[in-house]
Motif scaffolding. Structure first.
Motif, PDB file in Angstrom:
ATOM      1  N   THR A  88       1.452  90.421  49.781  1.00 54.55           N
ATOM      2  CA  THR A  88       1.606  91.092  51.267  1.00 54.55           C
ATOM      3  C   THR A  88       0.296  92.014  51.349  1.00 54.55           C
ATOM      4  O   THR A  88       0.189  92.984  50.854  1.00 54.55           O
ATOM      5  CB  THR A  88       2.576  91.754  51.782  1.00 54.55           C
ATOM      6  OG1 THR A  88       3.551  91.074  51.542  1.00 54.55           O
ATOM      7  CG2 THR A  88       2.515  92.078  53.322  1.00 54.55           C
ATOM      8  N   LYS A  89      -0.681  91.722  52.465  1.00 55.14           N
ATOM      9  CA  LYS A  89      -1.708  92.540  52.746  1.00 55.14           C
ATOM     10  C   LYS A  89      -1.871  92.782  54.109  1.00 55.14           C
ATOM     11  O   LYS A  89      -1.476  92.068  54.991  1.00 55.14           O
ATOM     12  CB  LYS A  89      -3.080  91.741  52.367  1.00 55.14           C
ATOM     13  CG  LYS A  89      -3.190  91.348  50.742  1.00 55.14           C
ATOM     14  CD  LYS A  89      -3.472  92.388  50.088  1.00 55.14           C
ATOM     15  CE  LYS A  89      -3.543  91.874  48.790  1.00 55.14           C
ATOM     16  NZ  LYS A  89      -3.405  93.065  47.622  1.00 55.14           N
ATOM     17  N   CYS A  90      -2.484  94.023  54.360  1.00 58.95           N
ATOM     18  CA  CYS A  90      -2.647  94.443  55.921  1.00 58.95           C
ATOM     19  C   CYS A  90      -3.962  94.930  56.043  1.00 58.95           C
ATOM     20  O   CYS A  90      -4.740  95.473  54.984  1.00 58.95           O
ATOM     21  CB  CYS A  90      -1.594  95.452  56.313  1.00 58.95           C
ATOM     22  SG  CYS A  90      -1.475  96.788  55.095  1.00 58.95           S
ATOM     23  N   CYS A  91      -4.315  95.044  57.266  1.00 55.91           N
ATOM     24  CA  CYS A  91      -5.475  95.668  57.970  1.00 55.91           C
ATOM     25  C   CYS A  91      -5.276  96.082  59.275  1.00 55.91           C
ATOM     26  O   CYS A  91      -4.319  95.796  59.736  1.00 55.91           O
ATOM     27  CB  CYS A  91      -6.670  94.499  57.723  1.00 55.91           C
ATOM     28  SG  CYS A  91      -6.023  92.935  58.591  1.00 55.91           S
ATOM     29  N   SER A  92      -6.386  96.894  59.729  1.00 57.15           N
ATOM     30  CA  SER A  92      -6.165  97.660  61.263  1.00 57.15           C
ATOM     31  C   SER A  92      -6.920  97.345  62.050  1.00 57.15           C
ATOM     32  O   SER A  92      -7.143  98.108  63.111  1.00 57.15           O
ATOM     33  CB  SER A  92      -5.873  98.945  60.754  1.00 57.15           C
ATOM     34  OG  SER A  92      -6.716  99.472  60.079  1.00 57.15           O
ATOM     35  N   THR A  93      -7.982  96.400  61.981  1.00 59.70           N
ATOM     36  CA  THR A  93      -8.766  95.970  63.000  1.00 59.70           C
ATOM     37  C   THR A  93      -8.220  94.767  63.747  1.00 59.70           C
ATOM     38  O   THR A  93      -7.718  93.806  63.134  1.00 59.70           O
ATOM     39  CB  THR A  93     -10.349  95.977  62.599  1.00 59.70           C
ATOM     40  OG1 THR A  93     -10.393  94.893  61.432  1.00 59.70           O
ATOM     41  CG2 THR A  93     -10.541  97.316  61.973  1.00 59.70           C
ATOM     42  N   SER A  94      -8.743  94.406  64.846  1.00 59.86           N
ATOM     43  CA  SER A  94      -8.682  93.059  65.460  1.00 59.86           C
ATOM     44  C   SER A  94      -9.128  91.937  64.859  1.00 59.86           C
ATOM     45  O   SER A  94     -10.298  91.822  64.534  1.00 59.86           O
ATOM     46  CB  SER A  94      -9.146  93.047  66.901  1.00 59.86           C
ATOM     47  OG  SER A  94      -8.381  94.121  67.939  1.00 59.86           O
ATOM     48  N   LEU A  95      -8.160  91.012  64.551  1.00 60.18           N
ATOM     49  CA  LEU A  95      -8.387  89.616  63.992  1.00 60.18           C
ATOM     50  C   LEU A  95      -8.911  89.785  62.848  1.00 60.18           C
ATOM     51  O   LEU A  95      -9.777  88.785  62.004  1.00 60.18           O
ATOM     52  CB  LEU A  95      -9.334  88.894  64.942  1.00 60.18           C
ATOM     53  CG  LEU A  95      -8.598  88.768  66.267  1.00 60.18           C
ATOM     54  CD1 LEU A  95      -9.952  87.785  67.058  1.00 60.18           C
ATOM     55  CD2 LEU A  95      -7.667  88.096  66.387  1.00 60.18           C
ATOM     56  N   CYS A  96      -8.308  90.692  61.836  1.00 60.87           N
ATOM     57  CA  CYS A  96      -8.808  91.077  60.447  1.00 60.87           C
ATOM     58  C   CYS A  96      -8.172  90.137  59.667  1.00 60.87           C
ATOM     59  O   CYS A  96      -8.441  90.030  58.321  1.00 60.87           O
ATOM     60  CB  CYS A  96      -8.892  92.578  60.193  1.00 60.87           C
ATOM     61  SG  CYS A  96      -7.164  93.305  60.249  1.00 60.87           S
ATOM     62  N   ASN A  97      -6.910  89.624  59.919  1.00 61.75           N
ATOM     63  CA  ASN A  97      -6.246  88.869  58.884  1.00 61.75           C
ATOM     64  C   ASN A  97      -6.318  87.385  59.009  1.00 61.75           C
ATOM     65  O   ASN A  97      -5.822  86.546  59.136  1.00 61.75           O
ATOM     66  CB  ASN A  97      -4.850  89.091  59.235  1.00 61.75           C
ATOM     67  CG  ASN A  97      -4.216  88.667  60.804  1.00 61.75           C
ATOM     68  OD1 ASN A  97      -4.941  88.503  61.484  1.00 61.75           O
ATOM     69  ND2 ASN A  97      -2.893  88.391  60.579  1.00 61.75           N
ATOM     70  N   PHE A  98      -7.675  86.913  59.393  1.00 62.12           N
ATOM     71  CA  PHE A  98      -8.308  85.720  59.301  1.00 62.12           C
ATOM     72  C   PHE A  98      -7.987  84.783  58.337  1.00 62.12           C
ATOM     73  O   PHE A  98      -7.281  83.758  58.264  1.00 62.12           O
ATOM     74  CB  PHE A  98      -9.679  85.361  59.636  1.00 62.12           C
ATOM     75  CG  PHE A  98     -10.421  84.123  59.846  1.00 62.12           C
ATOM     76  CD1 PHE A  98     -10.168  83.462  60.587  1.00 62.12           C
ATOM     77  CD2 PHE A  98     -11.014  83.605  58.617  1.00 62.12           C
ATOM     78  CE1 PHE A  98     -10.412  82.160  60.844  1.00 62.12           C
ATOM     79  CE2 PHE A  98     -11.420  82.223  58.803  1.00 62.12           C
ATOM     80  CZ  PHE A  98     -11.321  81.688  59.827  1.00 62.12           C
ATOM     81  N   SER A  99      -8.212  85.464  56.877  1.00 61.17           N
ATOM     82  CA  SER A  99      -8.028  84.444  55.704  1.00 61.17           C
ATOM     83  C   SER A  99      -6.507  84.572  55.157  1.00 61.17           C
ATOM     84  O   SER A  99      -5.916  85.416  55.384  1.00 61.17           O
ATOM     85  CB  SER A  99      -8.851  85.099  54.677  1.00 61.17           C
ATOM     86  OG  SER A  99      -8.672  84.659  53.456  1.00 61.17           O
ATOM     87  N   GLY A 100      -6.182  83.399  54.809  1.00 59.43           N
ATOM     88  CA  GLY A 100      -4.705  83.164  54.141  1.00 59.43           C
ATOM     89  C   GLY A 100      -4.709  83.450  52.680  1.00 59.43           C
ATOM     90  O   GLY A 100      -3.751  83.561  52.137  1.00 59.43           O
ATOM     91  N   ALA A 101      -5.947  83.559  52.062  1.00 55.41           N
ATOM     92  CA  ALA A 101      -6.073  83.682  50.785  1.00 55.41           C
ATOM     93  C   ALA A 101      -6.299  85.185  50.309  1.00 55.41           C
ATOM     94  O   ALA A 101      -7.077  85.929  50.766  1.00 55.41           O
ATOM     95  CB  ALA A 101      -7.387  82.884  50.085  1.00 55.41           C
TER      96      ALA A 101
END
Length: 126
Positions: free
Chosen positions: A87-100
């Motif tokens: 599980t990975k997280c990020c905090s900017t808009s649309l930052c979770n583009f990659s599924g890898a």
């Protein structure tokens, strides 16, 4: 008038930015291509979270991806040899583009398991 402008400037500088977070979302998908739907997160949700899991060996590996908005950041990275969960997280808009999420089945761990099994078989005299 000068006092009003100074008060207005102070208010503008101290005000919290009212920006909305957008994340890609999907639930238990096989491919990242199915995870490109955007969603406007609630005001209290501050992270985009991507969960990636895989299990199997060789051509029989199955992958699952889930993306969503989240209040907290539950980062994990667990590898069980033939199964893995990240599980990975990020905090900017649309930052979770990659599924890898750099989650791979550990062939070294699998090799050590096979070697340990062979040693046990040889010691048992089978």
């Amino acid at each position: 008038m000068k006092t009003f402008l100074i008060a207005l400037l102070v208010t503008a500088l101290c005000a919290e930015r009212a920006s909305s977070l957008f994340c890609y979302t999907c639930d238990n998908e096989h491919s990242n291509w199915n995870c490109l739907k955007t969603y406007k997160c609630e005001d209290h949700e501050k992270y985009c979270v991507t969960t990636y899991s895989s299990a199997g060996f060789g051509k029989d590996i199955g992958h699952r991806i889930t993306k969503k908005c989240s209040v907290d950041c539950p980062e994990t990275n667990v590898n069980f040899g033939m199964a893995a969960y990240s599980t990975k997280c990020c905090s900017t808009s649309l930052c979770n583009f990659s599924g890898a999420n750099s989650i791979k089945i550990s062939y070294a761990v699998m090799f050590l398991g096979v070697v340990a099994s062979l040693i046990c078989v040889i010691r048992a005299g089978l």
